[in-house]
Design a protein around this motif. Structure first.
Motif, PDB file in Angstrom:
ATOM      1  N   GLN A   1       0.848  -1.182   0.000  1.00 54.32           N
ATOM      2  CA  GLN A   1       0.000   0.000   0.000  1.00 54.32           C
ATOM      3  C   GLN A   1       0.888   1.238   0.000  1.00 54.32           C
ATOM      4  O   GLN A   1       1.684   1.432   0.912  1.00 54.32           O
ATOM      5  CB  GLN A   1      -0.913   0.009   1.234  1.00 54.32           C
TER       6      GLN A   1
ATOM      7  N   TRP B   1      -5.794   3.353   3.786  1.00 55.79           N
ATOM      8  CA  TRP B   1      -5.866   1.929   4.126  1.00 55.79           C
ATOM      9  C   TRP B   1      -5.325   1.696   5.540  1.00 55.79           C
ATOM     10  O   TRP B   1      -5.911   0.956   6.323  1.00 55.79           O
ATOM     11  CB  TRP B   1      -5.063   1.124   3.108  1.00 55.79           C
ATOM     12  N   LYS B   2      -4.219   2.372   5.872  1.00 55.00           N
ATOM     13  CA  LYS B   2      -3.640   2.230   7.209  1.00 55.00           C
ATOM     14  C   LYS B   2      -4.571   2.801   8.276  1.00 55.00           C
ATOM     15  O   LYS B   2      -4.712   2.237   9.366  1.00 55.00           O
ATOM     16  CB  LYS B   2      -2.280   2.907   7.270  1.00 55.00           C
TER      17      LYS B   2
ATOM     18  N   ARG C   1      -7.263   0.278   8.882  1.00 53.39           N
ATOM     19  CA  ARG C   1      -6.777  -0.849   9.676  1.00 53.39           C
ATOM     20  C   ARG C   1      -6.687  -0.486  11.150  1.00 53.39           C
ATOM     21  O   ARG C   1      -6.986  -1.298  12.021  1.00 53.39           O
ATOM     22  CB  ARG C   1      -5.402  -1.309   9.178  1.00 53.39           C
TER      23      ARG C   1
END
Length: 83
Positions: free
Chosen positions: A47, A55-56, A59
């Protein structure tokens, strides 16, 4: 005043970003993956860029959801009653 210079506003923006990214990932799981699939021998997707940052954040929202939720409640109480 900008959210960058006020610590309380910066925390609010970060919490909203984490919650929004986690919600979007829950609604559309492949949204931040960029349509990539794992190749043979890979253990995770790479990513990078802005989508990698989102995206992080998603998460963090998924894995630490009780703590993120508690932080949102504390921040709401702080904003409603102490500001």
């Amino acid at each position: 005043m900008s959210a960058i210079f006020d610590f309380s506003s910066l925390l609010t923006v970060i919490l909203l970003l984490i919650c929004t990214c986690a919600y979007l990932r829950d609604m559309r799981p492949t949204m931040f993956d960029g349509g990539q699939t794992l190749q043979p021998g890979e253990t995770r997707l790479k990513q990078t860029g802005v989508l990698g940052f989102f995206w992080k954040m998603s998460r963090i929202g998924e894995r630490l959801s009780p703590y993120v939720g508690a932080s949102c409640v504390v921040m709401a109480i702080n904003l409603l009653f102490f500001k």
